[in-house]
Each structure stands twice: as C-alpha cells, then as structure tokens.
Design a protein around this motif. Structure first.
Motif, short mmCIF file in Angstrom:
data_model
loop_
_atom_site.label_atom_id
_atom_site.label_comp_id
_atom_site.label_asym_id
_atom_site.label_seq_id
_atom_site.Cartn_x
_atom_site.Cartn_y
_atom_site.Cartn_z
N GLY A 76 17.56 -4.56 52.45
CA GLY A 76 17.57 -5.97 52.11
C GLY A 76 17.64 -6.86 53.33
O GLY A 76 16.93 -6.64 54.31
N ASN A 77 18.53 -7.85 53.30
CA ASN A 77 18.51 -8.86 54.36
C ASN A 77 19.74 -8.82 55.25
O ASN A 77 20.09 -9.81 55.87
N TRP A 78 20.42 -7.67 55.39
CA TRP A 78 21.60 -7.66 56.26
C TRP A 78 21.17 -7.74 57.71
O TRP A 78 20.23 -7.09 58.15
N GLY A 124 15.41 -12.40 52.96
CA GLY A 124 15.22 -11.74 54.25
C GLY A 124 13.78 -11.30 54.44
O GLY A 124 13.02 -11.13 53.49
N ALA A 125 13.40 -11.11 55.70
CA ALA A 125 12.06 -10.63 56.05
C ALA A 125 12.18 -9.69 57.24
O ALA A 125 13.01 -9.90 58.13
N GLN A 126 11.35 -8.65 57.24
CA GLN A 126 11.36 -7.67 58.32
C GLN A 126 9.93 -7.32 58.71
O GLN A 126 9.05 -7.23 57.86
N VAL A 127 9.71 -7.13 60.00
CA VAL A 127 8.44 -6.66 60.51
C VAL A 127 8.73 -5.58 61.54
O VAL A 127 9.73 -5.66 62.28
N ALA A 167 2.88 6.21 61.49
CA ALA A 167 1.78 5.58 60.76
C ALA A 167 0.82 4.86 61.70
O ALA A 167 -0.26 4.42 61.28
N SER A 168 1.22 4.70 62.96
CA SER A 168 0.41 4.00 63.97
C SER A 168 0.00 2.61 63.49
O SER A 168 -1.16 2.21 63.59
N GLY A 169 0.98 1.90 62.93
CA GLY A 169 0.67 0.57 62.43
C GLY A 169 1.90 -0.26 62.18
O GLY A 169 3.04 0.19 62.34
N VAL A 170 1.65 -1.50 61.77
CA VAL A 170 2.70 -2.49 61.52
C VAL A 170 3.07 -2.48 60.04
O VAL A 170 2.19 -2.44 59.17
N ASP A 171 4.36 -2.53 59.77
CA ASP A 171 4.87 -2.60 58.40
C ASP A 171 5.69 -3.87 58.23
O ASP A 171 6.23 -4.42 59.20
N GLY A 172 5.81 -4.34 56.99
CA GLY A 172 6.61 -5.54 56.73
C GLY A 172 7.26 -5.49 55.37
O GLY A 172 6.83 -4.75 54.47
N GLU A 173 8.33 -6.27 55.22
CA GLU A 173 9.05 -6.35 53.95
C GLU A 173 9.60 -7.76 53.76
O GLU A 173 10.07 -8.38 54.71
N VAL A 174 9.58 -8.22 52.54
CA VAL A 174 10.26 -9.46 52.13
C VAL A 174 11.21 -9.09 51.01
O VAL A 174 10.81 -8.39 50.05
N SER A 175 12.47 -9.53 51.11
CA SER A 175 13.46 -9.16 50.11
C SER A 175 14.23 -10.38 49.64
O SER A 175 14.38 -11.37 50.36
N VAL A 176 14.71 -10.30 48.41
CA VAL A 176 15.56 -11.34 47.84
C VAL A 176 16.71 -10.66 47.12
O VAL A 176 16.52 -9.60 46.49
N LEU A 192 22.07 -7.61 43.11
CA LEU A 192 20.72 -7.10 42.84
C LEU A 192 19.81 -7.42 44.01
O LEU A 192 19.83 -8.54 44.53
N ILE A 193 19.01 -6.45 44.44
CA ILE A 193 18.07 -6.62 45.55
C ILE A 193 16.67 -6.23 45.08
O ILE A 193 16.49 -5.17 44.47
N LEU A 194 15.69 -7.07 45.37
CA LEU A 194 14.28 -6.78 45.11
C LEU A 194 13.51 -6.94 46.41
O LEU A 194 13.80 -7.84 47.20
N ALA A 195 12.51 -6.07 46.63
CA ALA A 195 11.76 -6.11 47.88
C ALA A 195 10.30 -5.77 47.63
O ALA A 195 9.97 -4.95 46.77
#
Length: 408
Positions: free
Chosen positions: A33-35, A116-119, A125-134, A143-146
């Motif tokens: 999540g967004n810690w 929260g947001a993560q990159v 995987a030789s690539g960029v990953d990202g996540e957005v969570s609330v 409750l956490i959703l991503a």
C-alpha cells in the motif's frame, strides 16, 4: 550475498535502537500500500518463506527477501527489494526491485483516505513497474486496494496489468489478522490467483512488528506479489527500523511551519459539539454550545430596557456561543504526525498514540506534561494563551514539535 549478510547482522545488532518503522498491523503480507515511514529512518524488512517437498525427501527450501529503504521528506520512501530467487524468468536466480514510493494523501493528516503511488525497475523483468493504491480505515479494520502495471518478462515491451486487495483487522494495539489476494487481469492457465493470510503482532515497548503467514506467493516485489502458484509457503516477516534522527537530527527545537494556516472553527476533523466535546487538561473544561451559559459574578442587577415599543433588530439579538475548536493529530512511527502547526487561542489539540510503545507530549518550558500516553490512548489540551510551545517526548527526545498559538 556477503554484503547483504553483513547488513542483516548489523541491523540485528541495532535492534534496541528506538526507531519509526512501518507497522505490519496496518497491511497484509503481500500488499504494502502507501506506507512510507518518517524522514530520517532506515527500514529493514526481512521476509522468509519456506516450502517442503513431498515424501520421502520432505526437503525444506526457503526464499528470503530483503527490503532496505529510507524515509525522505515529502512523504517519500526510496530503496530496493532483493530476493535470492525469482519466479519471473527461467534460470534467473536473483531478483532486484529498485523503487520510489509517494504517499501524498493520508488519513493521519485528516484526509478521507490513504493514497499512494510507486514506480520501480525490476531487473528480472527488465522493465519498469508501477502501482497506485488507496486505503481506508473502518473502525478497527483497514482495507487496501491496488492497481498495477507490470513489464512482461517474457515479451519485451509488453505491459501486463494486475489488481490486488487486502485487509487487516486489529484486536487491540498489538494483534491483527490480515489477508490479501492479487491476480493479473489476463491470467493464463499456468498462473494462479496469489493469496496470503497471516497473524501480525506488534512487539510491546518496541517499534518492531512480526508476521506469521501462509501464502502461495514466493516474494514481495510488485511482480512477485502478483503471481500465485500451486505451492503453499509458510513464512514470517520482521520489521527493523533504524532511526537516524536520534544521532543526526537537529539539536535545537523545531521551527514552526508558517505555511500551515491557523485552524479555525469547523475545520476538517472537528467533531460536532453535542457528540464530542473537547476535554481539557490543566485548564478549565470547554463547555458545549448547547449547555454554555454566561457566568456573572459580583455584578449588580440591571433592569432590562423597555423594548416593548420598538422592534428587535439583528444587532440587538443575543450572540450565539462559538463552536469549540479541536485539532486531531497523534504519534506514529516514533514521530509527531504534525510536529509543527498553528492554532488559535481556545483550540483543543488531541494527540493519539498510534505506536506500540508509550509517548509523552511535554512542553520544553515545563508548562504542561501529558505523562506517559499508552498505546491507543489520547491526550487533550486546550491552549488558552497565545505563544509558541516547543514540545518533545520524554522517552524519545528526538521526537520534537512546535505548537504556535495565535490570537483569533
């Protein structure tokens, strides 16, 4: 592995050091999540998951995953996750994820949700990953959703999407149950929905938390946490925060943040007067508007003017009592959530201890002292005089703050 092994030993030797780390009571095993943690704190999380082969060998194999990250100003966290194994690409023995995480919105600061947001970059995987969570708290639950966008390790340049959700349910300040699920949106026949369930514990009188869990996910990178398997793993996680502020923080009192406006009546987070009247310590209680009555002492009676022959104008109407003002804040991760802020005279400030160890709100000039505030408990004080009040925590003197009280 040698440098990482030395790092783990050094961190374990520093366990007695007070620090501000992420509490596992706020998140399930596979959804961070967004810690982000407070600035000036290093976070060392150690995840170890085990599997056993079938009879007759019943060989136990393990996959350790390490997280090392630093809390930065602006609610940022930057670091890396390293695992000694990978499930992404064939014959890829190690997996690294370099990441940065940002939490611009938080319920700790009177927002309605945590956002929260993560990159990051994943070498397997030789690539960029990202996540957005609330995330959102509901009583003793959270409750956490991503949503995740992931590089495809088998098809360069392709993007895969995944969704995840999880929850924690607290039973007091030290125990929580947690679980989560995650899956690619275009999962093929060889992939399973990832899941986990665990018992999470806060170690009393320390900033450390511990998790015992079961899962079908091998590691906790964004890529790994989105992939389930047919193998159930049993494991644990241990958080080791190291507070650098204890040694390298400012030696003087914190300066007030003048960018924060004074808090006025009706500000976000203010309770309605008839349901949550402020409780003042060391000062006279603040009455609620519906029960407030003017107190007249040593004043001779005065005959009321004859108003029968003239209308009552708006200026002649009695003034209504002003709603009491209250600001809610607290302590988390061995930090004051709002260390520097401004209020007006008559405002009640409420500090809640969200840590697993006691804190205090103590004035440097000794004008007030909360005493030890136990985990989950609250201290309130109404400020009736203008001035600048520097505060600190007696057991953790690196926790500092400033309350600026101005005339209305």
């Amino acid at each position: 592995m040698r440098p990482l092994g030395k790092l783990a030993v050094a961190a374990l030797l520093l366990l007695p050091i007070g620090a501000g780390g992420q509490s596992l009571l706020d998140r399930p095993p596979n959804v961070s999540g967004n810690w982000v943690g407070p600035p000036g704190t290093l976070h060392f999380n150690f995840v170890h998951r085990f599997t056993a082969s079938d009879a007759p060998e019943r060989k136990v194999s393990n996959v350790p995953t390490f997280l090392l990250a630093a809390g930065l100003p602006g609610r940022l966290l930057a670091g890396f996750t390293y695992s000694t194994n990978s499930t992404l690409a064939p014959r890829f023995p190690n997996e690294w994820e370099l990441f940065a995480r940002w939490a611009p919105v938080s319920e700790d600061y009177e927002a309605p949700v945590d956002l929260g947001a993560q990159v990051g970059y994943n070498n397997a995987a030789s690539g960029v990953d990202g996540e957005v969570s609330v995330a959102k708290k509901f009583g003793s639950g959270r409750l956490i959703l991503a949503g995740r966008a992931l590089s495809n390790p088998l098809e360069g340049g392709k993007v895969r999407f995944a969704s995840a959700g999880g929850a924690t349910l607290r039973f007091g300040p030290y125990i929580a149950l947690a679980g989560d699920i995650a899956s690619h949106t275009n999962r093929d026949s060889t992939e399973r929905v990832g899941w986990s369930a665990g018992l999470h514990l806060a170690i009393p009188l320390t900033p450390h938390t511990f998790s015992l869990h079961a899962t079908n996910v091998a590691l906790t990178t964004l890529q790994g946490a989105s992939r389930g398997s047919s193998t159930v793993r049993y494991g644990f996680e241990f958080t080791i925060p190291l507070t650098l502020r204890r040694y390298f923080g400012s030696g003087g009192d914190a300066a007030p943040d003048t960018a924060l406006p004074p808090v006025a009546a009706g500000a976000p987070g203010a309770p309605s007067p008839d349901t949550a009247p402020p409780v003042a310590l060391e000062v006279a209680p603040v009455p609620s508007p519906d029960t407030a009555r003017p107190v007249i002492t040593e004043v001779p009676p005065v005959s009321p003017p004859d108003t029968s022959s003239r209308p009552v104008t708006a200026d002649a109407r009695p003034a209504t009592a002003q709603a009491p003002r209250i600001v809610r804040t607290g302590m988390r991760n061995l930090s004051y959530l709002r260390p520097n802020f401004q209020i007006t005279v008559g405002t009640t400030v409420e500090w809640k201890n969200n840590d697993a160890l006691p804190h205090t709100v103590t004035a440097v000039n000794k004008s007030f002292d909360s005493g030890l505030i136990q985990p989950g408990k609250t201290y309130r004080r109404t400020f009736t005089n203008a001035g600048t009040f520097s505060i600190f925590c007696v057991p953790h003197p690196f926790m500092k703050g400033v309350v600026v009280v101005r005339e209305p």
